[in-house]
Scaffold this active site. Structure first.
Site, PDB file in Angstrom:
ATOM      1  N   GLU A  15     -25.361  14.111  -3.754  1.00  0.00           N
ATOM      2  CA  GLU A  15     -26.789  14.329  -3.528  1.00  0.00           C
ATOM      3  C   GLU A  15     -27.655  13.577  -4.532  1.00  0.00           C
ATOM      4  O   GLU A  15     -28.833  13.343  -4.278  1.00  0.00           O
ATOM      5  CB  GLU A  15     -27.149  15.825  -3.522  1.00  0.00           C
ATOM      6  CG  GLU A  15     -27.047  16.505  -4.866  1.00  0.00           C
ATOM      7  CD  GLU A  15     -27.476  17.984  -4.836  1.00  0.00           C
ATOM      8  OE1 GLU A  15     -28.474  18.311  -4.180  1.00  0.00           O
ATOM      9  OE2 GLU A  15     -26.794  18.802  -5.484  1.00  0.00           O
ATOM     10  N   CYS A  18      -1.541   1.810  -3.022  1.00  0.00           N
ATOM     11  CA  CYS A  18      -2.504   2.906  -2.815  1.00  0.00           C
ATOM     12  C   CYS A  18      -1.869   4.292  -2.795  1.00  0.00           C
ATOM     13  O   CYS A  18      -2.348   5.207  -3.451  1.00  0.00           O
ATOM     14  CB  CYS A  18      -3.228   2.756  -1.486  1.00  0.00           C
ATOM     15  SG  CYS A  18      -3.677   1.083  -1.050  1.00  0.00           S
ATOM     16  N   LYS A  75       0.021   5.397  -6.106  1.00  0.00           N
ATOM     17  CA  LYS A  75      -0.928   5.454  -7.229  1.00  0.00           C
ATOM     18  C   LYS A  75      -1.920   6.599  -7.040  1.00  0.00           C
ATOM     19  O   LYS A  75      -2.241   7.300  -7.980  1.00  0.00           O
ATOM     20  CB  LYS A  75      -1.612   4.110  -7.454  1.00  0.00           C
ATOM     21  CG  LYS A  75      -2.731   3.687  -6.575  1.00  0.00           C
ATOM     22  CD  LYS A  75      -4.124   4.020  -6.973  1.00  0.00           C
ATOM     23  CE  LYS A  75      -5.092   3.561  -5.884  1.00  0.00           C
ATOM     24  NZ  LYS A  75      -5.257   2.143  -5.798  1.00  0.00           N
ATOM     25  N   GLU A 106      -5.870   1.792 -13.486  1.00  0.00           N
ATOM     26  CA  GLU A 106      -5.446   2.979 -12.738  1.00  0.00           C
ATOM     27  C   GLU A 106      -4.126   3.515 -13.286  1.00  0.00           C
ATOM     28  O   GLU A 106      -3.983   4.722 -13.505  1.00  0.00           O
ATOM     29  CB  GLU A 106      -5.283   2.643 -11.251  1.00  0.00           C
ATOM     30  CG  GLU A 106      -6.615   2.438 -10.538  1.00  0.00           C
ATOM     31  CD  GLU A 106      -6.459   2.067  -9.061  1.00  0.00           C
ATOM     32  OE1 GLU A 106      -7.433   2.215  -8.314  1.00  0.00           O
ATOM     33  OE2 GLU A 106      -5.366   1.623  -8.658  1.00  0.00           O
ATOM     34  N   TYR A 157      -7.758  -3.613 -11.804  1.00  0.00           N
ATOM     35  CA  TYR A 157      -7.830  -2.201 -11.423  1.00  0.00           C
ATOM     36  C   TYR A 157      -6.440  -1.579 -11.418  1.00  0.00           C
ATOM     37  O   TYR A 157      -6.277  -0.410 -11.756  1.00  0.00           O
ATOM     38  CB  TYR A 157      -8.597  -2.009 -10.109  1.00  0.00           C
ATOM     39  CG  TYR A 157      -7.852  -2.307  -8.837  1.00  0.00           C
ATOM     40  CD1 TYR A 157      -7.080  -1.322  -8.226  1.00  0.00           C
ATOM     41  CD2 TYR A 157      -7.941  -3.543  -8.211  1.00  0.00           C
ATOM     42  CE1 TYR A 157      -6.402  -1.576  -7.051  1.00  0.00           C
ATOM     43  CE2 TYR A 157      -7.275  -3.807  -7.038  1.00  0.00           C
ATOM     44  CZ  TYR A 157      -6.499  -2.822  -6.459  1.00  0.00           C
ATOM     45  OH  TYR A 157      -5.830  -3.071  -5.300  1.00  0.00           O
ATOM     46  N   HIS A 205     -26.429  20.513  -1.351  1.00  0.00           N
ATOM     47  CA  HIS A 205     -26.421  21.152  -2.653  1.00  0.00           C
ATOM     48  C   HIS A 205     -25.300  22.156  -2.742  1.00  0.00           C
ATOM     49  O   HIS A 205     -25.109  22.908  -1.793  1.00  0.00           O
ATOM     50  CB  HIS A 205     -27.770  21.841  -2.846  1.00  0.00           C
ATOM     51  CG  HIS A 205     -28.020  22.252  -4.255  1.00  0.00           C
ATOM     52  ND1 HIS A 205     -28.033  21.354  -5.306  1.00  0.00           N
ATOM     53  CD2 HIS A 205     -28.260  23.460  -4.791  1.00  0.00           C
ATOM     54  CE1 HIS A 205     -28.290  22.011  -6.424  1.00  0.00           C
ATOM     55  NE2 HIS A 205     -28.422  23.282  -6.143  1.00  0.00           N
ATOM     56  N   CYS A 243       0.812  -1.212   0.000  1.00  0.00           N
ATOM     57  CA  CYS A 243       0.000   0.000   0.000  1.00  0.00           C
ATOM     58  C   CYS A 243       0.844   1.259   0.000  1.00  0.00           C
ATOM     59  O   CYS A 243       0.689   2.142  -0.826  1.00  0.00           O
ATOM     60  CB  CYS A 243      -0.934  -0.019   1.204  1.00  0.00           C
ATOM     61  SG  CYS A 243      -1.752   1.541   1.501  1.00  0.00           S
TER      62      CYS A 243
END
Lengths: 497, 529
Positions: free
Chosen positions: B517, B104, B107, B244, B240, B512, B99
């Site tokens: 939302e 993670c 990347k 990525e 992935y 908003h 990681c």
């Protein structure tokens, strides 16, 4: 003539529903009612601001609120992105400038496309739209006046008032009205406001001051007392602290006394520093008032029909069904007393109202745990109770506050200061530790808070949140890892993964 | 120093133990630890036994470190063995595991660099003016990223020291029950014993097994510290990791091609996966579908050099060739379980995948040996999962806790140019499990407000939820494609943990104007068309 018009429709009003005010709440209510096959009309009219700014259909949010402010906030964030980008390997040759006119034009074009979109939607849903200023002439009759003074008489079975609010000007400040602008004007300025004084400490004031600073303008906020009244005050302090480090100047405990125009066309503002008792002065290109908003009821002629308002705030008093003191007259949105002044609440309230009126629904609007976000340079999102409110309701012995200072991953390489990136969760202390409030300061605060607001709606407890696995690497994951209580006094700084 | 050497210890090993064990005075902890189960199982009389450590963790990644630090909280004597076998190109890194070093963290930072590239373009539309030509400098980025990683490596070492966890930068492998051999960089070997062991060795990128792959190709283990810009790149794979990396390389302005054998993002919702692919294609990434490389040759050395890739169709005999500066393999990862002496202690692995099956207490078939993280069979390969599993395991072992790691409804995010956040069932899995008639899928496209002014990518962002009709329209799947998908998904994952239903979703007020939302106003079902 009133009698003549009225008698013409007596027994059967022309419309099933008439909505006064074409903002978020009014439009949502009208469109929803039309879905039930009802005959609906919307009246919308924008009284020009004192400096003469006016706009199209859609109300505050679209024209002079959420939409333009978030876009200008985005412009400011992109300014930070330009700085960050260099740390990430992008070679940007200097100089870097910001051009207000270009931004404003782009924002205004987008707003205009929304105005147009709203008109099309009304047309599609067969809602009649009148660009007239409406006022009651009797409980079922509205007299509408066009800009040119032409009169239209409309009758309806049920009437919804959704005229919203407008910015207030201070009274007793000489030159305020003559030389100052408000948020109603700022987003529509064609030229840069230049060196700006923003008076007030509301979220509108801080948001506007934030993006003006972010696009490179010399910006000062003048505040009388506390920032973001009604919000959690620890969070409010962090928000303003960050703004100070970001370059926004603050004149605290100051009250403006007069605004004068100098020969240079600049505005000279005089104020009293209530701390030192001294009188101070400085000159600005623009003075913007953000000292609160007042409901727009003057023109409605509410007294004639007996719709009760709160004498202090001027807002319309409604019950849980959004009904006013007059049985067939309702009100939604910023004009109603004691309700959050937020677009999504107005929309939801308007829709639910239409469903109750015409759709055999009985569902009431739930105004509890409404999440919101303040788009200051470092955003602040929250839902539920502030810490002080929780203490007030439950007593400090009965609440547990989990908190953490964290550093967004993206800030590391960009060498950005994360001193104010902070979150806290206010829980009940006993048994299940139900979550009462969640507060988050950092990038994308609105995106982060939305889902958690839902969790809180579902009655989330602290242990449930701890069982939720984080998404790595995000800022939001820190919420699922909160474990330091304020009570423990331990260092709440998050380190490592 | 050893009072009771484990059975079957050879003379040589015993010598090692005596010579090299760091525990000089074992008698001090004479009665510490439980009677050794293995001895009991073998019919021996239980004897009080003492080990060098209460717990030895093999692998200093997210899970291993979390477990070690947690165990230290209970005042246990803990050791972490961590050793990074260099990549075929010779690259290695510090403490912290995948990681932090090659996953993670780098990347997401490089993804951020690519997003900033987009921000530069957007910013002009928002009124920012600066000279036209903006170039990206790979080295500036990589050095910043590596400096940050270096600080994390250091942070981990300090954290271990503060918590009094012994750390050895050595390769750990079982040699005997309750005994590991630790071999450091210089080949010096030491033996350590412990009452319990935790295997957390993680995974490493897989190679193709074709001519030239190890000589000329790189993997994600090399990319993030590559000392030169990779240039025109072929990314092999559709995991992935592949998408990525392809995404941010293209975002930095490189010419990128992805070679895909079959489908994108296997295991993820395919509707979403295809939308990600479409978006990447529209943003200039080329896809070669249904081809696999069969040979990689070097045309010219250099930084980067030039490589010729020959690939064969998976459908027929068609063979194609292509020239690239860099070939990045991202075809999968293999568990690091085959060279750590598991056979010596009898820990079973899945022979095919190399993964370790564990019970719901993260225990292997050998009671005193546990495993967490990416090496587990049928578990998620995610940092936060490994951390959670490690912490909870230790709390159960030493803290009297009973909470098990809950692997259900774990949210995740794929940091492709258009980010993808998900939690719960994919649409196809939900259909398979509950039947098409029993699920309702609500969906909507949305246009982030920030993208309107630069007027880009309308109708690309997408929100989808899957509800179980038979269970009060409970939300069983959440999927979002859009900016900040991870930030958006996290809270919804918490809500799903609390039993979120569609009705509750509808009655929640939106914020908003944010992307998230959209989920509070979903009304169109897929069924309705």
């Amino acid at each position: 003539t009133r009698h003549l018009h009225f008698s013409k429709f007596i027994g059967k009003p022309e419309y099933d529903l008439l909505v006064i005010g074409g903002g978020s709440g009014g439009l949502a209510c009208a469109k929803e009612a039309a879905q039930f096959g009802r005959k609906v009309a919307v009246l919308d009219y924008v009284e020009p601001s004192p400096p003469g700014t006016k706009w199209g259909l859609g109300g505050t949010c679209v024209n002079v609120g959420c939409i333009p402010k978030k876009l200008m906030h985005q412009a400011a964030l992109l300014g930070s992105a330009l700085k960050d980008a260099q740390h990430y390997g992008w070679n940007i040759a200097h100089p870097v400038h910001h051009n207000w006119s270009e931004m404003a034009q782009a924002v205004q074009n987008y707003v205009k496309s929304l105005n147009w979109g709203h008109r099309i939607q009304l047309q599609d849903k067969k809602v009649k739209y009148f660009n007239v200023k409406g006022s009651f002439s009797d409980p079922h009759t509205i007299r509408g006046l066009t800009k040119g003074g032409k009169e239209t008489i409309l009758t309806a079975e049920k009437i919804v008032i959704a005229t919203g609010g407008r910015p207030k000007y201070p009274i007793h400040v000489a030159g305020a009205l003559e030389y100052g602008i408000t948020s109603d004007d700022l987003f529509w300025l064609k030229e840069s406001p230049g060196k700006t004084l923003v008076v007030g400490a509301s979220y509108i004031s801080l948001e506007c001051a934030g993006f003006l600073t972010g696009i490179g303008l010399d910006t000062t906020v003048m505040m009388r007392s506390i920032p973001l009244r009604g919000f959690d005050q620890q969070m409010a302090s962090l928000v303003t602290e960050y703004m100070e480090s970001y370059g926004t100047k603050f004149l605290k405990k100051c009250i403006p006394t007069k605004v004068e125009k100098l020969e240079s066309n600049r505005l000279q503002v005089t104020w009293k520093n209530t701390d030192s008792g001294t009188e101070e002065t400085d000159s600005f290109d623009t003075v913007m008032w953000a000292v609160g908003r007042a409901p727009d009821t003057k023109a409605l002629n509410l007294e004639t029909v007996g719709v009760k308002t709160n004498s202090e705030t001027g807002k319309i008093i409604v019950d849980a069904r959004e009904a006013t003191s007059v049985p067939h007259i309702y009100a939604v949105g910023d004009i109603t007393e004691g309700r959050p002044e937020l677009t999504p609440t107005a929309i939801a309230a308007g829709k639910l109202l239409a469903q109750r009126l015409f759709g055999q629904s009985s569902e009431l609007m739930d105004y509890d745990n409404v999440p919101t976000t303040v788009f200051t340079p470092l955003e602040y999102g929250c839902v539920g109770l502030s810490e002080e409110k929780a203490v007030q309701c439950y007593g400090s012995d009965n609440i547990e506050v989990y908190h953490a200072y964290y550093k967004p991953l993206e800030f590391t390489v960009a060498e950005r200061d994360a001193t104010q990136c902070y979150m806290k969760m206010v829980c009940l202390r006993e048994r299940e530790q139900r979550i009462l409030g969640l507060h988050f300061i950092g990038p994308n605060a609105g995106e982060v808070i939305q889902g958690f607001a839902l969790g809180i709606k579902c009655g989330a407890t602290y242990p449930q949140l701890m069982k939720t696995i984080g998404i790595h690497p995000t800022c939001a994951e820190e919420i699922t890892k909160l474990h330091i209580t304020k009570r423990s006094g331990l260092d709440a700084t998050v380190t490592g993964c | 120093a050893f009072l009771h050497p484990p059975p079957g210890v050879t003379q040589r090993e015993l010598w090692f133990m005596r010579k090299l064990s760091p525990s000089k005075d074992m008698s001090l902890k004479h009665h510490k630890g439980n009677p050794q189960k293995l001895l009991e199982m073998n019919g021996h009389t239980a004897v009080p036994h003492s080990y060098d450590y209460d717990l030895i963790v093999i692998g200093g990644g997210s899970g291993g470190l979390a477990a070690a630090k947690e165990a230290a909280k209970y005042e246990k004597k803990v050791m972490v063995l961590d050793f990074v076998t260099p990549t075929p190109l010779g690259n290695s890194w510090g403490l912290g595991g995948t990681c932090v070093n090659v996953g993670c963290i780098p990347k997401k930072l490089m993804h951020q660099a690519a997003l900033l590239g987009q921000a530069l373009q957007d910013s002009r539309k928002f009124g920012w003016q600066f000279p036209e030509e903006v170039k990206h400098n790979w080295m500036t980025m990589t050095e910043s990223v590596q400096n940050y990683i270096g600080s994390l490596n250091w942070g981990y070492r300090v954290a271990l020291r503060e918590k009094k966890v012994t750390y050895e930068n050595a390769y750990g492998e079982f040699v005997q029950p309750h005994t590991v051999k630790a071999t450091n960089k210089r080949g010096v070997e030491k033996l350590y014993t412990a009452e319990r062991f935790l295997i957390a060795t993680g995974e490493r990128p897989r190679y193709l097994g074709i001519p030239g792959d190890k000589e000329y190709c790189i993997s994600s283990d090399d990319l993030f510290s590559l000392p030169y810009c990779p240039g025109k790149t072929l990314v092999v794979g559709a995991s992935y990791v592949a998408l990525e990396c392809a995404g941010f390389l293209a975002g930095l302005g490189l010419d990128v091609t992805v070679m895909v054998r079959s489908i994108l993002l296997r295991g993820f919702d395919q509707d979403m996966a295809n939308k990600i692919g479409e978006y990447m294609e529209e943003h200039g990434i080329k896809f070669i579908r249904e081809f696999v490389p069969i040979k990689v040759e070097q045309i010219e050395e250099g930084t980067p050099g030039r490589l010729k890739v020959t690939a064969k169709s998976t459908k027929g005999n068609e063979v194609i060739g292509g020239e690239y500066n860099t070939v990045l393999l991202a075809i999968g990862r293999d568990a690091c379980t085959r060279k750590i002496g598991l056979d010596k202690v009898g820990v079973k692995i899945n022979e095919k995948t190399g993964k370790i099956p564990v019970n719901d207490m993260e225990q292997t078939n050998v009671p005193y040996i546990y495993a967490i993280g990416d090496i587990l069979q049928d578990r998620l390969e995610l940092t936060p999962v490994a951390i959670q599993a490690g912490r909870l395991l230790v709390q159960r072992l030493y803290g009297g806790a009973t909470t098990k790691c809950d692997y259900v409804n774990v949210p995740t995010t794929v940091f492709t140019p258009l980010e993808y956040g998900a939690c719960g069932y994919s649409e196809e899995n939900a259909i398979q499990k509950f039947g098409e008639e029993n699920i309702e899928v609500y969906h909507s496209h949305f246009w982030p407000l920030e993208w309107t002014v630069p007027s880009r990518d309308n109708n690309k962002c997408y929100a989808k939820i899957i509800c179980n009709i038979r269970d009060n329209e409970r939300v069983i799947g959440f999927h979002v494609l859009g900016p900040n998908a991870g930030e958006v998904t996290q809270g919804f994952a918490a809500a799903i943990k609390c039993g979120l239903t569609k009705e509750q979703l509808d009655s929640t007020i939106g914020i908003h104007p944010v992307c998230a939302e959209v989920f509070t106003t979903l009304s169109v079902t897929k069924r309705s068309g």
